[in-house]
Design a protein around this motif. Sequence first.
Motif, PDB file in Angstrom:
ATOM      1  N   GLU A  74     -12.205  -2.273  13.781  1.00 50.97           N
ATOM      2  CA  GLU A  74     -10.919  -2.188  13.075  1.00 50.97           C
ATOM      3  C   GLU A  74     -10.733  -3.327  12.060  1.00 50.97           C
ATOM      4  N   LYS A  75     -11.843  -3.705  11.422  1.00 47.74           N
ATOM      5  CA  LYS A  75     -11.822  -4.653  10.317  1.00 47.74           C
ATOM      6  C   LYS A  75     -12.701  -4.070   9.226  1.00 47.74           C
ATOM      7  N   ILE A  76     -12.305  -4.269   7.970  1.00 46.04           N
ATOM      8  CA  ILE A  76     -13.141  -3.831   6.868  1.00 46.04           C
ATOM      9  C   ILE A  76     -13.830  -5.057   6.273  1.00 46.04           C
ATOM     10  N   TYR A  77     -15.162  -5.003   6.225  1.00 46.37           N
ATOM     11  CA  TYR A  77     -15.980  -6.125   5.761  1.00 46.37           C
ATOM     12  C   TYR A  77     -16.444  -5.878   4.333  1.00 46.37           C
ATOM     13  N   ALA A  78     -16.173  -6.812   3.454  1.00 51.15           N
ATOM     14  CA  ALA A  78     -16.638  -6.770   2.062  1.00 51.15           C
ATOM     15  C   ALA A  78     -16.087  -7.985   1.347  1.00 51.15           C
ATOM     16  N   ARG A  79     -16.766  -8.397   0.267  1.00 51.75           N
ATOM     17  CA  ARG A  79     -16.198  -9.463  -0.562  1.00 51.75           C
ATOM     18  C   ARG A  79     -14.916  -8.931  -1.213  1.00 51.75           C
ATOM     19  N   GLY A  80     -13.837  -9.709  -1.071  1.00 51.21           N
ATOM     20  CA  GLY A  80     -12.542  -9.329  -1.623  1.00 51.21           C
ATOM     21  C   GLY A  80     -11.664  -8.550  -0.672  1.00 51.21           C
ATOM     22  N   ALA A  81     -12.154  -8.248   0.530  1.00 49.73           N
ATOM     23  CA  ALA A  81     -11.376  -7.435   1.467  1.00 49.73           C
ATOM     24  C   ALA A  81     -10.027  -8.063   1.785  1.00 49.73           C
ATOM     25  N   SER A  82     -10.005  -9.394   1.966  1.00 48.36           N
ATOM     26  CA  SER A  82      -8.760 -10.094   2.248  1.00 48.36           C
ATOM     27  C   SER A  82      -8.228 -10.826   1.022  1.00 48.36           C
ATOM     28  N   ASP A  83      -9.140 -11.354   0.210  1.00 44.55           N
ATOM     29  CA  ASP A  83      -8.788 -12.184  -0.944  1.00 44.55           C
ATOM     30  C   ASP A  83      -9.350 -11.581  -2.225  1.00 44.55           C
ATOM     31  N   ASP A  84      -8.607 -10.798  -2.983  1.00 43.43           N
ATOM     32  CA  ASP A  84      -7.223 -10.414  -2.736  1.00 43.43           C
ATOM     33  C   ASP A  84      -7.095  -8.904  -2.898  1.00 43.43           C
ATOM     34  N   LYS A  85      -8.262  -8.232  -2.971  1.00 40.91           N
ATOM     35  CA  LYS A  85      -8.230  -6.809  -3.260  1.00 40.91           C
ATOM     36  C   LYS A  85      -7.483  -6.015  -2.197  1.00 40.91           C
ATOM     37  N   GLY A  86      -7.753  -6.321  -0.930  1.00 42.53           N
ATOM     38  CA  GLY A  86      -7.083  -5.579   0.127  1.00 42.53           C
ATOM     39  C   GLY A  86      -5.579  -5.699   0.048  1.00 42.53           C
ATOM     40  N   GLN A  87      -5.092  -6.901  -0.238  1.00 39.79           N
ATOM     41  CA  GLN A  87      -3.651  -7.124  -0.281  1.00 39.79           C
ATOM     42  C   GLN A  87      -3.027  -6.543  -1.558  1.00 39.79           C
ATOM     43  N   VAL A  88      -3.717  -6.613  -2.676  1.00 39.28           N
ATOM     44  CA  VAL A  88      -3.240  -5.969  -3.907  1.00 39.28           C
ATOM     45  C   VAL A  88      -3.157  -4.460  -3.712  1.00 39.28           C
ATOM     46  N   PHE A  89      -4.195  -3.899  -3.122  1.00 39.35           N
ATOM     47  CA  PHE A  89      -4.256  -2.455  -2.896  1.00 39.35           C
ATOM     48  C   PHE A  89      -3.067  -1.976  -2.069  1.00 39.35           C
ATOM     49  N   MET A  90      -2.653  -2.772  -1.086  1.00 39.22           N
ATOM     50  CA  MET A  90      -1.516  -2.402  -0.247  1.00 39.22           C
ATOM     51  C   MET A  90      -0.249  -2.208  -1.062  1.00 39.22           C
ATOM     52  N   HIS A  91      -0.029  -3.060  -2.043  1.00 35.57           N
ATOM     53  CA  HIS A  91       1.171  -2.923  -2.868  1.00 35.57           C
ATOM     54  C   HIS A  91       1.134  -1.627  -3.679  1.00 35.57           C
ATOM     55  N   ILE A  92      -0.038  -1.305  -4.207  1.00 36.60           N
ATOM     56  CA  ILE A  92      -0.160  -0.066  -4.980  1.00 36.60           C
ATOM     57  C   ILE A  92       0.112   1.141  -4.091  1.00 36.60           C
ATOM     58  N   LYS A  93      -0.452   1.128  -2.882  1.00 33.41           N
ATOM     59  CA  LYS A  93      -0.268   2.253  -1.970  1.00 33.41           C
ATOM     60  C   LYS A  93       1.163   2.326  -1.429  1.00 33.41           C
ATOM     61  N   ALA A  94       1.826   1.186  -1.289  1.00 33.25           N
ATOM     62  CA  ALA A  94       3.236   1.192  -0.872  1.00 33.25           C
ATOM     63  C   ALA A  94       4.100   1.861  -1.943  1.00 33.25           C
ATOM     64  N   ILE A  95       3.849   1.505  -3.196  1.00 29.99           N
ATOM     65  CA  ILE A  95       4.576   2.142  -4.305  1.00 29.99           C
ATOM     66  C   ILE A  95       4.298   3.643  -4.325  1.00 29.99           C
ATOM     67  N   GLU A  96       3.041   3.998  -4.154  1.00 26.84           N
ATOM     68  CA  GLU A  96       2.682   5.414  -4.142  1.00 26.84           C
ATOM     69  C   GLU A  96       3.425   6.171  -3.049  1.00 26.84           C
ATOM     70  N   ALA A  97       3.478   5.591  -1.847  1.00 27.31           N
ATOM     71  CA  ALA A  97       4.130   6.255  -0.725  1.00 27.31           C
ATOM     72  C   ALA A  97       5.609   6.515  -1.006  1.00 27.31           C
ATOM     73  N   ILE A  98       6.284   5.534  -1.580  1.00 26.21           N
ATOM     74  CA  ILE A  98       7.703   5.710  -1.880  1.00 26.21           C
ATOM     75  C   ILE A  98       7.901   6.730  -2.988  1.00 26.21           C
ATOM     76  N   MET A  99       7.076   6.635  -4.020  1.00 26.98           N
ATOM     77  CA  MET A  99       7.206   7.560  -5.148  1.00 26.98           C
ATOM     78  C   MET A  99       6.922   9.006  -4.716  1.00 26.98           C
ATOM     79  N   LYS A 100       5.906   9.210  -3.896  1.00 29.14           N
ATOM     80  CA  LYS A 100       5.524  10.564  -3.493  1.00 29.14           C
ATOM     81  C   LYS A 100       6.556  11.200  -2.562  1.00 29.14           C
ATOM     82  N   THR A 101       7.321  10.389  -1.853  1.00 28.33           N
ATOM     83  CA  THR A 101       8.273  10.926  -0.881  1.00 28.33           C
ATOM     84  C   THR A 101       9.714  10.937  -1.380  1.00 28.33           C
TER      85      THR A 101
END
Length: 457
Positions: free
Chosen positions: A111-138
Amino acid sequence: MNNNVKVYLSEQRDRQLEELTEFLKIPSVSSLSEHTKDVESCANWISNSLSEAGMQNVKVMPTKRHPVVYGEWLGAEGKPTVLIYGHYDVQPVDPLHLWETPPFEPMIRDEKIYARGASDDKGQVFMHIKAIEAIMKTTDSLPVNVKFLIEGEEEIGSPNLPDFIEEHKEMLAADVLLISDTALYAKGEPAICYALRGLAGVQIDVKGPKRDLHSGAFGGGVPNPAKQLVDLIASFHDDNFQIRVEGFYDKVRALTEEEREAYRALQFDEEKVKKDLELSELVGEEGYTFLERVSGRPTLEINGIYGGFQGEGIKTVIPAEAHAKITCRLVPNQDPDEIIQLIEKHIQKNKPAGVEVTVTPFDKGHPFITPFDHPAIQAAAKSYEEEYGVPTKFIREGGSIPIVAVFDQILKTPVVLMGFGLESENIHSPNEHFHLENFDKGLAVICDYLFRLSDSL
């Protein structure tokens, strides 16, 4: 928060992780010229992702080196505007042989995703995009106005972003700046970082005779740059670890009793630090706890000393030169340029006889602080608590993110540092990873925060 949003996030999780994997495959290493095209490709990926999430006026904007990506949705009339900042560039992967799986071939295990940038900072940036998507789609709209600014040079010090911000102040104007590039206090324990230390770095070069000299023929009769440098370095602190550079503390903003109480409430285990580091004791400025010393007080640290013979065995020389690298961590109201000037003045005042001493400034960054009773920060704390089920901690960060202070100085906007990483996730190191527990909870926290912020400002 609309329950449909949570349902959407749950239903779309597999697709989101597939997209995150695609994002992490792009080797957007900003410091290496051979990856320039990859960085550009990553900017375009972000641009497409923002557009698909429902953002408008999305564009990839050039700088002198790597581009920034901008997008906006301004349909919430009369509501606050949130500027979301992050970075899509990543650190180099060296040493490659220490990675258990290739750094740009993302792998999920335990239950961890391993890759360069997973935590710093791609994973966290991606979360914001997907949060916006979720609100917009619903809901077909957002509870607040949102702007994105995602850069590609953070890992090389954001050299071109200050000018970009200055040139686009009106475009970037907002009521809150939201950043996810920090960590939780511990697993399951959310924290909001309300202050960062600044940075002032210098190199000291001491030069003596024109060449290395035989210590038998010249020892005791000529200045030894290594010894002179050690004496100079010793002059920076007294026996109680107070910094002796005149004027160094003059503008330090003292910790308030409220802040010191917040430190005490963390119940930090100093004994564990000693055990983990295999130290017999912790040392530092008298009158302060370990946490206060490493996050709320200024420092002057010796990062490296070198000169003379470094090989195996002994070579009996008096070195022609010796060098030291120093960094100061600064707290609110200290100015890095002024601190460097004070260090230079101290060195000239304490310059040893018979040698030439030069000082070269390096990294600089201003400290940053936002009152943690600000409504935007208190709303963020409640959103954390809603999802994690425990009180949010308020902490100062001992490190430096210089661009945060730049945002603060130019845009005059309160900054909310809402991170979802963990200190154990090997950022900048082999086997970087991101806990999917915090990916899932973080998405819910961000969505809740945007709804909560709508009524908080």
